[in-house]
Design a protein around this motif. Structure first.
Motif, PDB file in Angstrom:
ATOM      1  N   UNK A   1     146.375 136.947 -88.674  1.00  0.00           N
ATOM      2  CA  UNK A   1     145.229 136.897 -87.757  1.00  0.00           C
ATOM      3  C   UNK A   1     144.355 135.676 -88.033  1.00  0.00           C
ATOM      4  N   UNK A   2     144.131 135.387 -89.307  1.00  0.00           N
ATOM      5  CA  UNK A   2     143.313 134.223 -89.660  1.00  0.00           C
ATOM      6  C   UNK A   2     143.924 132.949 -89.088  1.00  0.00           C
ATOM      7  N   UNK A   3     145.240 132.826 -89.205  1.00  0.00           N
ATOM      8  CA  UNK A   3     145.923 131.643 -88.678  1.00  0.00           C
ATOM      9  C   UNK A   3     145.764 131.553 -87.162  1.00  0.00           C
ATOM     10  N   UNK A   4     145.904 132.675 -86.469  1.00  0.00           N
ATOM     11  CA  UNK A   4     145.739 132.673 -85.008  1.00  0.00           C
ATOM     12  C   UNK A   4     144.327 132.314 -84.589  1.00  0.00           C
ATOM     13  N   UNK A   5     143.363 132.651 -85.436  1.00  0.00           N
ATOM     14  CA  UNK A   5     141.959 132.384 -85.111  1.00  0.00           C
ATOM     15  C   UNK A   5     141.503 131.011 -85.579  1.00  0.00           C
ATOM     16  N   UNK A   6     142.359 130.305 -86.309  1.00  0.00           N
ATOM     17  CA  UNK A   6     141.982 128.983 -86.811  1.00  0.00           C
ATOM     18  C   UNK A   6     141.051 129.060 -88.009  1.00  0.00           C
ATOM     19  N   UNK A   7     141.144 130.139 -88.765  1.00  0.00           N
ATOM     20  CA  UNK A   7     140.320 130.328 -89.956  1.00  0.00           C
ATOM     21  C   UNK A   7     141.227 130.436 -91.165  1.00  0.00           C
ATOM     22  N   UNK A   8     140.660 130.211 -92.334  1.00  0.00           N
ATOM     23  CA  UNK A   8     141.436 130.446 -93.544  1.00  0.00           C
ATOM     24  C   UNK A   8     141.433 131.940 -93.832  1.00  0.00           C
ATOM     25  N   UNK A   9     142.444 132.376 -94.553  1.00  0.00           N
ATOM     26  CA  UNK A   9     142.544 133.786 -94.925  1.00  0.00           C
ATOM     27  C   UNK A   9     141.323 134.203 -95.745  1.00  0.00           C
ATOM     28  N   UNK A  10     140.850 133.322 -96.610  1.00  0.00           N
ATOM     29  CA  UNK A  10     139.700 133.636 -97.473  1.00  0.00           C
ATOM     30  C   UNK A  10     138.420 133.823 -96.659  1.00  0.00           C
ATOM     31  N   UNK A  11     138.210 132.994 -95.647  1.00  0.00           N
ATOM     32  CA  UNK A  11     137.017 133.135 -94.798  1.00  0.00           C
ATOM     33  C   UNK A  11     137.063 134.463 -94.051  1.00  0.00           C
ATOM     34  N   UNK A  12     138.219 134.802 -93.469  1.00  0.00           N
ATOM     35  CA  UNK A  12     138.335 136.066 -92.749  1.00  0.00           C
ATOM     36  C   UNK A  12     138.155 137.246 -93.699  1.00  0.00           C
ATOM     37  N   UNK A  13     138.683 137.135 -94.928  1.00  0.00           N
ATOM     38  CA  UNK A  13     138.504 138.199 -95.914  1.00  0.00           C
ATOM     39  C   UNK A  13     137.024 138.430 -96.198  1.00  0.00           C
ATOM     40  N   UNK A  14     136.276 137.350 -96.382  1.00  0.00           N
ATOM     41  CA  UNK A  14     134.846 137.468 -96.665  1.00  0.00           C
ATOM     42  C   UNK A  14     134.083 138.043 -95.469  1.00  0.00           C
ATOM     43  N   UNK A  15     134.464 137.635 -94.267  1.00  0.00           N
ATOM     44  CA  UNK A  15     133.802 138.173 -93.074  1.00  0.00           C
ATOM     45  C   UNK A  15     134.052 139.671 -92.929  1.00  0.00           C
ATOM     46  N   UNK A  16     135.284 140.081 -93.206  1.00  0.00           N
ATOM     47  CA  UNK A  16     135.635 141.491 -93.084  1.00  0.00           C
ATOM     48  C   UNK A  16     135.057 142.343 -94.214  1.00  0.00           C
ATOM     49  N   UNK A  17     134.719 141.698 -95.334  1.00  0.00           N
ATOM     50  CA  UNK A  17     134.182 142.464 -96.465  1.00  0.00           C
ATOM     51  C   UNK A  17     132.798 143.012 -96.151  1.00  0.00           C
ATOM     52  N   UNK A  18     132.021 142.272 -95.349  1.00  0.00           N
ATOM     53  CA  UNK A  18     130.671 142.700 -95.033  1.00  0.00           C
ATOM     54  C   UNK A  18     129.707 142.519 -96.189  1.00  0.00           C
ATOM     55  N   UNK A  19     130.181 141.942 -97.286  1.00  0.00           N
ATOM     56  CA  UNK A  19     129.354 141.809 -98.482  1.00  0.00           C
ATOM     57  C   UNK A  19     128.808 140.391 -98.679  1.00  0.00           C
ATOM     58  N   UNK A  20     129.329 139.444 -97.942  1.00  0.00           N
ATOM     59  CA  UNK A  20     128.914 138.056 -98.119  1.00  0.00           C
ATOM     60  C   UNK A  20     127.729 137.725 -97.225  1.00  0.00           C
ATOM     61  N   UNK A  21     126.696 137.149 -97.831  1.00  0.00           N
ATOM     62  CA  UNK A  21     125.518 136.747 -97.052  1.00  0.00           C
ATOM     63  C   UNK A  21     125.814 135.526 -96.194  1.00  0.00           C
ATOM     64  N   UNK A  22     126.849 134.778 -96.556  1.00  0.00           N
ATOM     65  CA  UNK A  22     127.158 133.538 -95.850  1.00  0.00           C
ATOM     66  C   UNK A  22     128.326 133.668 -94.872  1.00  0.00           C
ATOM     67  N   UNK A  23     129.060 134.735 -94.967  1.00  0.00           N
ATOM     68  CA  UNK A  23     130.205 134.959 -94.089  1.00  0.00           C
ATOM     69  C   UNK A  23     130.037 136.303 -93.397  1.00  0.00           C
ATOM     70  N   UNK A  24     129.664 136.267 -92.138  1.00  0.00           N
ATOM     71  CA  UNK A  24     129.457 137.504 -91.383  1.00  0.00           C
ATOM     72  C   UNK A  24     130.366 137.507 -90.162  1.00  0.00           C
ATOM     73  N   UNK A  25     130.872 138.685 -89.849  1.00  0.00           N
ATOM     74  CA  UNK A  25     131.756 138.836 -88.699  1.00  0.00           C
ATOM     75  C   UNK A  25     130.914 138.791 -87.433  1.00  0.00           C
TER      76      UNK A  25
END
Length: 161
Positions: free
Chosen positions: A21-45
Motif C-alpha cells: 500500500x505504501x508503494x501504491x501511495x508513493x510513501x515509504x513503508x516507515x512513514x505509513x507505519x508511523x501514520x497508522x500507529x497514531x502515536x507520532x506527533x509528526x506523522x498523522x493519517x
C-alpha cells in the motif's frame, strides 16, 4: 474499535500488506507505519489517505474493507453515519452503553492528543470530528437498544390493557 483500528486491519489484510500500500501511495513503508500507529506527533493519517487506503482495500475485495465499512467520511462538512440494522441481531442495552462510554473516552483522548503540541491542525480537527461521529453512532445504538428493551419489557403490560 475506532476508524484507525479498522484501517490498520484493512492494511493488514491487503495483499502485500503495508509495504504494498505504501508503494501504491508513493510513501515509504516507515512513514505509513508511523501514520497508522497514531502515536507520532509528526506523522498523522489524513482523511484523504485513509479514504484512498479504504478504496484500494475495497478494490481488491478485502473482507475487512467490506466488514469494516463504518469508517466515516467527512465531505463538504457532512458526516455520513451508518444505519443501525436491527435485522442483524438484537442490540444489548448494557453492551451498547459500554460501547458509547468507550467512544466518549475516545473523543476525550482525541481532543487531548490534538492539543498536546499546542496547535490544533487540520488532521487533529478531522480526528476529533471523526471520534465525535463514532460517539454519536454509539449513542444512537444505545437509543435503539433502549427502545427495543422497553418494548420487550412492557409487552405484557400492553397486552393486558
Amino acid at each position: 474499535m475506532n476508524s484507525l483500528d479498522a484501517l490498520r486491519r484493512m492494511v493488514a489484510s491487503y495483499p502485500g500488506g503495508r509495504t504494498a500500500l505504501a508503494a501504491r501511495m508513493g510513501k515509504s513503508d516507515e512513514v505509513l507505519r508511523k501514520e497508522l500507529s497514531g502515536a507520532s506527533a509528526h506523522h498523522k493519517m489524513g482523511l484523504a489517505d485513509a479514504e484512498e487506503i479504504a478504496a484500494m482495500c475495497h478494490e481488491v475485495g478485502s473482507p475487512e474493507a467490506h466488514a469494516l465499512g463504518t469508517v466515516f467520511s467527512f465531505k463538504a462538512g457532512m458526516l455520513t453515519l451508518p444505519v443501525i440494522d436491527m435485522a442483524k441481531g438484537r442490540l444489548c442495552l448494557s453492551t451498547t452503553t459500554a460501547d458509547a462510554v468507550r467512544e466518549a473516552a475516545d473523543v476525550l483522548l482525541a481532543v487531548t492528543r490534538s492539543k498536546a503540541d499546542g496547535n490544533v491542525s487540520d488532521n487533529d480537527k478531522r480526528d476529533v470530528l471523526r471520534e465525535i461521529g463514532e460517539a454519536v453512532v454509539a449513542l444512537q445504538a444505545v437509543a435503539v437498544a433502549l427502545v427495543a428493551e422497553h418494548a420487550k419489557d412492557n409487552k405484557g403490560r400492553q397486552e393486558q390493557a
